[in-house]
Design a protein around this motif. Structure first.
Motif, mmCIF file in Angstrom:
data_model
loop_
_atom_site.group_PDB
_atom_site.id
_atom_site.type_symbol
_atom_site.label_atom_id
_atom_site.label_comp_id
_atom_site.label_asym_id
_atom_site.label_seq_id
_atom_site.Cartn_x
_atom_site.Cartn_y
_atom_site.Cartn_z
ATOM 1 N N HIS A 1 -2.407 -0.843 -0.039
ATOM 2 C CA HIS A 1 -1.905 -0.818 1.340
ATOM 3 C C HIS A 1 -0.387 -0.794 1.383
ATOM 4 C CE1 HIS A 1 -5.952 -1.793 2.631
ATOM 5 N NE2 HIS A 1 -5.955 -2.825 1.809
ATOM 6 N N ASP A 2 0.113 -0.369 2.527
ATOM 7 C CA ASP A 2 1.548 -0.461 2.819
ATOM 8 C C ASP A 2 1.748 -1.668 3.718
ATOM 9 O OD1 ASP A 2 2.886 2.222 1.842
ATOM 10 O OD2 ASP A 2 0.911 2.718 2.635
ATOM 11 N N HIS A 3 2.845 -2.370 3.493
ATOM 12 C CA HIS A 3 3.169 -3.577 4.252
ATOM 13 C C HIS A 3 4.540 -3.376 4.876
ATOM 14 C CE1 HIS A 3 -0.185 -5.527 2.181
ATOM 15 N NE2 HIS A 3 0.212 -4.811 1.154
ATOM 16 N N LEU A 4 4.612 -3.595 6.174
ATOM 17 C CA LEU A 4 5.855 -3.401 6.916
ATOM 18 C C LEU A 4 6.397 -4.762 7.317
ATOM 19 C CD1 LEU A 4 4.427 -0.722 9.374
ATOM 20 C CD2 LEU A 4 5.297 -0.354 7.064
ATOM 21 N N ALA B 1 5.177 -0.949 -0.592
ATOM 22 C CA ALA B 1 3.885 -0.310 -0.866
ATOM 23 C C ALA B 1 3.207 -0.998 -2.028
ATOM 24 C CB ALA B 1 4.095 1.168 -1.176
ATOM 25 N N LEU C 1 -0.850 6.766 -3.241
ATOM 26 C CA LEU C 1 0.544 6.570 -3.622
ATOM 27 C C LEU C 1 1.326 7.879 -3.606
ATOM 28 C CD1 LEU C 1 0.108 3.937 -6.459
ATOM 29 C CD2 LEU C 1 1.040 3.570 -4.159
ATOM 30 N N THR D 1 5.138 6.833 5.454
ATOM 31 C CA THR D 1 6.320 5.990 5.663
ATOM 32 C C THR D 1 7.251 6.608 6.696
ATOM 33 O OG1 THR D 1 6.174 5.123 3.416
ATOM 34 C CG2 THR D 1 8.286 4.877 4.524
ATOM 35 N N THR E 1 0.326 -5.236 7.942
ATOM 36 C CA THR E 1 -0.343 -4.505 6.867
ATOM 37 C C THR E 1 -1.097 -3.326 7.458
ATOM 38 O OG1 THR E 1 -0.577 -6.504 5.540
ATOM 39 C CG2 THR E 1 -2.072 -4.686 5.029
ATOM 40 N N ARG F 1 4.999 -9.649 8.921
ATOM 41 C CA ARG F 1 4.398 -8.648 8.038
ATOM 42 C C ARG F 1 3.241 -7.979 8.758
ATOM 43 N NH1 ARG F 1 1.226 -10.296 2.707
ATOM 44 N NH2 ARG F 1 -0.405 -10.566 4.243
ATOM 45 N N VAL G 1 9.632 -1.402 4.266
ATOM 46 C CA VAL G 1 8.301 -1.069 3.763
ATOM 47 C C VAL G 1 8.162 -1.476 2.303
ATOM 48 C CG1 VAL G 1 6.639 0.801 3.366
ATOM 49 C CG2 VAL G 1 8.195 0.902 5.326
ATOM 50 N N SER H 1 -3.902 4.030 1.472
ATOM 51 C CA SER H 1 -3.114 5.253 1.372
ATOM 52 C C SER H 1 -2.844 5.598 -0.083
ATOM 53 C CB SER H 1 -1.797 5.105 2.138
ATOM 54 O OG SER H 1 -1.061 3.995 1.644
#
Length: 144
Positions: A100-103, A96, A72, A78, A65, A63, A94, A70
């Protein structure tokens, strides 16, 4: 970004401020029956069933982060991140959150993913623009 400021919605600012952070744990996606485990990072309810993203010592994902808060309704983060990683052949899932966005990227490619994202952020911060992409990846452009 300063503490207490609101979400960032402008693409260049989101990219320049993303500050990717790698979680040391391994993660995996699991279809669950009944109540999802309390340790689930995320729970996704689909018509076909419930998926939980869980810490798993043998899991195949890392993961990352993105520390930028960001918005929404921000457009392009993305796509830019996925394009930078795709240019290196790195899969990216991804999730969201509000902040935060988590990849989720393949465990064996985690350090390369963070490097690619860091280079993208640095390039944009240096004024290269939102279409700046790490060496070896594609740049963003109009979709066909």
């Amino acid at each position: 970004m300063t503490a207490g400021s609101g979400p960032v919605g402008e693409l260049a600012a989101m990219l320049a401020g993303m500050a990717p952070v790698l979680d040391a744990r391994r993660w995996d996606f699991a279809v669950v029956e009944g109540e999802p485990p309390a340790e689930a990072f995320a729970i996704i309810r689909e018509d076909e069933g419930v998926t939980a993203i869980l810490p798993d010592a043998g899991g195949g994902f890392a993961r990352v982060t993105l520390k930028v808060h960001s918005a929404l309704d921000g457009v392009g983060l993305t796509a830019a991140v996925a394009t930078a990683l795709a240019g290196r052949g790195i899969a990216c899932n991804v999730v969201a959150g509000f902040h935060h966005d988590h990849l989720f990227v393949p465990w064996d490619r985690r350090e390369e993913a963070v490097e690619a994202l860091t280079r993208l952020a640095q390039g944009v911060a240096a004024g290269a623009g939102p279409s700046a992409a790490p060496s070896g990846s594609t740049t963003l452009g109009p979709l066909p």
